[in-house]
Design an enzyme around this catalytic site. Structure first.
Site, mmCIF file in Angstrom:
data_model
loop_
_atom_site.group_PDB
_atom_site.id
_atom_site.type_symbol
_atom_site.label_atom_id
_atom_site.label_comp_id
_atom_site.label_asym_id
_atom_site.label_seq_id
_atom_site.Cartn_x
_atom_site.Cartn_y
_atom_site.Cartn_z
ATOM 1 N N LYS D 12 -14.874 -5.097 10.253
ATOM 2 C CA LYS D 12 -15.294 -5.840 9.069
ATOM 3 C C LYS D 12 -14.953 -5.013 7.838
ATOM 4 C CE LYS D 12 -17.864 -9.315 9.285
ATOM 5 N NZ LYS D 12 -17.373 -10.574 9.850
ATOM 6 N N THR D 57 -16.612 -8.081 14.695
ATOM 7 C CA THR D 57 -16.636 -7.539 13.336
ATOM 8 C C THR D 57 -18.006 -7.774 12.714
ATOM 9 O OG1 THR D 57 -15.794 -9.565 12.250
ATOM 10 C CG2 THR D 57 -14.165 -7.995 13.077
ATOM 11 N N ARG D 177 4.180 13.194 -26.879
ATOM 12 C CA ARG D 177 3.897 11.802 -26.490
ATOM 13 C C ARG D 177 2.460 11.688 -26.006
ATOM 14 N NH1 ARG D 177 6.566 10.756 -20.392
ATOM 15 N NH2 ARG D 177 5.564 12.535 -19.415
ATOM 16 N N GLN D 220 4.596 14.863 -13.203
ATOM 17 C CA GLN D 220 4.629 15.541 -11.912
ATOM 18 C C GLN D 220 4.068 16.966 -12.010
ATOM 19 O OE1 GLN D 220 7.095 13.538 -13.007
ATOM 20 N NE2 GLN D 220 8.424 12.821 -11.341
ATOM 21 N N HIS D 248 2.119 3.724 -19.783
ATOM 22 C CA HIS D 248 2.940 3.997 -20.960
ATOM 23 C C HIS D 248 2.266 3.545 -22.252
ATOM 24 C CE1 HIS D 248 6.093 5.067 -18.224
ATOM 25 N NE2 HIS D 248 6.222 3.849 -17.755
#
Lengths: 302, 302, 302, 302
Positions: D12, D57, D177, D220, D248
């Protein structure tokens, strides 16, 4: 304390590109959501922020858009569009050693105008999403087709009884229930050249026909029968994977209001739901190498 | 400091009831999401928590489920199901003076098995949601039909130019663009008895046909033409309201990669989006009383 | 057959503009989702596609972005940002006679670095969305503040009993239940100049305090008490409107497993849910003209 | 044509159980979404519909609910709650050979009443979801903690330049940025006994502190630094995996309106988005067996 960079991948996800074929009459349209994931020689990006090996995610998006024009015929089918993209990223970009292209394709039906099909007007078909995932490592190419958000239901011919009893089991057995699910399915092609449109239509028609006609004792049994039939009809399919939420329809007790309810009025419940997942292998390709695990989407890439 | 209780309403929202008609062959199915909102003599609930006039939201849910059995034929269409419920709540419950029933109906298509339509297996049609809103105050009955999530697109025959220029206007005029929208429409019936299935199909077919065939200079113009045609075909319709997001498809500049793009490759953008809303009145019913404003859903009940 | 154009409005919806205030230390940030709806002399756009009176939705988006710089201080609060935009569209654009600006503002908290607040790093506060809706018709200015997605719960001090019994009533009365809701609230300011940040914080603190401390006999009663207290504390508030889904937490019967459950283990259900909506007027402003109905969002603009 | 059943699992999903600890003052609350997936000797269910090995379930849902009472202390933390459930399913149910328990935990903050913390009223903290995934095969126990929907942003100290140039690269380099992401992170504990609350708080505080303080040349690089720091602070962590959408924020060109925009006004875009995924291994545990791959969620279980 030292650490090692393990599996990593990156790229632009969910580029929503629509391609109109308008040089013929009637117009045709393909509508994609494309996600790119690249692996390769990217250690320095992570360690020092030296990006000299980094193809920007912006460039991967540009490539998707440009290929919709440059590879105009390939772009008509998600599998061939994905193959063109995957081969480009690995073969044409030195640091990239593996590419994974995931495509969702939204179907559209032609609209009618004054009773005849119109040459350039469409309505979105929201009944399912067609998918393809293409993975390429410079040598091996895995093509996986799929469907998602395909909601099917049968009003009878489904039973569930004879199950294991433990301390927490209170469910009552039934010999007639509504069975419904939203199919997410993927199937791996051992052959990377095919008539993709025909293959897709056949796969979905077969799973639908089996779902409709199968007298079910368990959703697992129906799932297995669906995969088995798909493989029987298209023996080049190496493996089928399903994720099937059991969309519960509970019979409502109307007796407090003096009404009978012989499986006519149901509550369509949201959560929790049974969740059934399984893999059906085609024994014909059981020794195929390399194994396709990484070719399936992570959610089905057990 | 004294305060007054103003407009208020309550009830159970989003009861997900599915009705299977299984005493005939083939089976049929209707799938609803029903929301109930009641107004009336509820001042004391708010002021003191005296609930003696309070029909519980749980009971309104039970009523929806029970009526799917008791009013079996009415339940086949959202308009007639809503009328039965609205009349019951007002006529049979002393403190309730007004009921508003909002129904979403999810369409299903019959599945094929071995090439023939199957008598009890279905696939959800995700292309649109049919809606109905019924409002009743003990005297007046307003029936409003509708559609939502109906996504349509045309690849040409749409222009946009000649608009007002201000300091912040930078958009370039175009004589050929993709036009797409997700239609939310509602139309008020001046007649509360009709062949609801036929009326609905006709309304959607008319708006679709106009959308396809209309040479558009503005989405507003296309919207107006759609409403005008729906009224022309079904003169009992008193008013049509539309909410139309302009689902922008932007032509992508492929020239940096040396490619032309004569309206072939588009970016399907998410946000922001133009949002066009409007009302088209049928002059035949312009003096109809009472005004139907409260009969439309709040999102369209300007 | 003749038709008349009724109420209509258009503009760019959901412009996602983020403004960073970086000329001081620490940086500050405001994060908006802005929707513009304009009404005016637009009959010809609908009738003939003559766009000469049409300010493009693209220009309305550009204006929102530009004003985040031009009206830098006003942009710090959604109410003052909305006022600047609404006045501009009506006062500076001849065909526009009415503007409605709806703003969602997403709150951010400052992150810590090495135990001290960092001058330019933030985490999104997902606990609620602050809203403002500003409507201006050239003469009248309505400012409405609000909150949405504010989920609150109390584990006791909530009862529900003594309600009306009809044929479909099966609910058992309770003297102790969990009460939870996701607050959507809006309040109309009779004064269009205020310290908006202080006023907002005070309004939310007051509704929260009342929710926590109120011994509830019905969610309606708690709602009314919340609105009453907000008005008592800020008498310039003319009216408060709430939409409160009753997020049901059902006590789970654990007796089949030999366990007692004295209100300790609950199922948090999704659908259906009770839905309670109401208006609390401040009698001090009961004769205020013009009535603010159109100033509230359509979903609360009964 | 013969087929073989491959990997399969069921159970479930999304049991929404809320546990109130009310025998002390103040009340405490834990709020879970629990998904169970069982593997084992289930071939016959698939092949013939013989359910004698099938734990329903429904029973797995009942078990989750019952354990919230029976294992009251374990249920306070998702990791220990998951361990209790996983061990039960495998150790107490003969056909089950592997259990995977996925828990989402929604945090709540205490509300204030008249300026002091209230003993039984709460507001949902929407800023993140805490997760845990526990996998047990009768011998090995993998405990993985995590966070999702944790949205963070920095307004400066982020650069991106020096990247690979190909035919499709048009992006301009930047030395300043906005960087924002919605963190999905998971970390595998080599030790299955810990102070889970303390460990979780420390892990999130560390990743947040690094995100805030790191001068970034690539997302990264920031990701790698976050994982490295988490491992340095809690050396029992064997591996960290991140999935980071690059949310972004594009600088808007305001020059057409005569305005400068020195990184002050941004468009927060929806799609497409860069998507960065990576694994950081702790070398201290590099020879740990068995490998934890299956312990991570499928979306991160590359």
């Amino acid at each position: 304390m030292s650490v090692t960079l393990g599996h990593n991948q990156y790229g632009k996800a969910e580029t929503r590109v629509v391609r109109v074929y308008r040089d013929s009459d009637p117009h045709e349209i393909v509508d994609y959501n494309v996600s790119v994931a690249l692996s390769g020689d990217f250690e320095e990006i992570h360690r020092t922020g030296d990006n000299s090996n980094c193809l920007t995610t912006d460039a991967t998006k540009n490539t998707v858009n440009a290929f919709a024009k440059e590879y105009s015929e390939a772009a008509r089918q998600p599998e061939s569009f994905g193959i063109a993209l995957a081969k480009h990223f690995v073969d044409d970009t030195a640091p990239v050693t593996r590419a994974r292209i995931k495509l969702e394709m939204y179907p559209w039906n032609r609209l009618s105008h004054d009773g005849t099909p119109h040459p350039h007007a469409f309505a979105r078909d929201g009944g399912y999403v067609r998918t393809a995932t293409v993975t390429y490592d410079g040598t091996n190419l895995w093509v996986v087709s799929g469907v998602q958000d395909y909601v099917v239901l049968k009003t009878t011919d489904s039973e569930f009884w004879g199950y294991l009893q433990d301390k927490y089991t209170t469910l009552k057995p039934t010999h007639d229930r509504v069975m419904a699910t939203s199919v997410t399915g993927q199937w791996w092609h051992t052959d990377s050249e095919a008539d993709w449109a025909k293959s897709y239509d056949s796969a979905v028609a077969t799973m639908s026909s089996v779902f409709a006609g199968h007298h079910s004792l368990a959703l697992q049994q129906t799932m297995f029968a669906m995969g088995e039939a798909m493989i029987a009809e298209q023996p080049e399919i190496g493996e089928v994977r399903f994720s099937l939420p059991n969309k519960h329809h509970f019979v409502i007790d109307l007796s407090p209001y003096g009404l009978e309810n012989p499986n006519e009025v149901f509550h369509a419940d949201d959560r929790p739901y049974g969740f059934i997942e399984g893999t059906i292998h085609n024994d014909l390709h059981k020794d195929a190498a390399p194994a396709p695990n990484q070719a399936f989407d992570p959610g089905q890439g057990w």
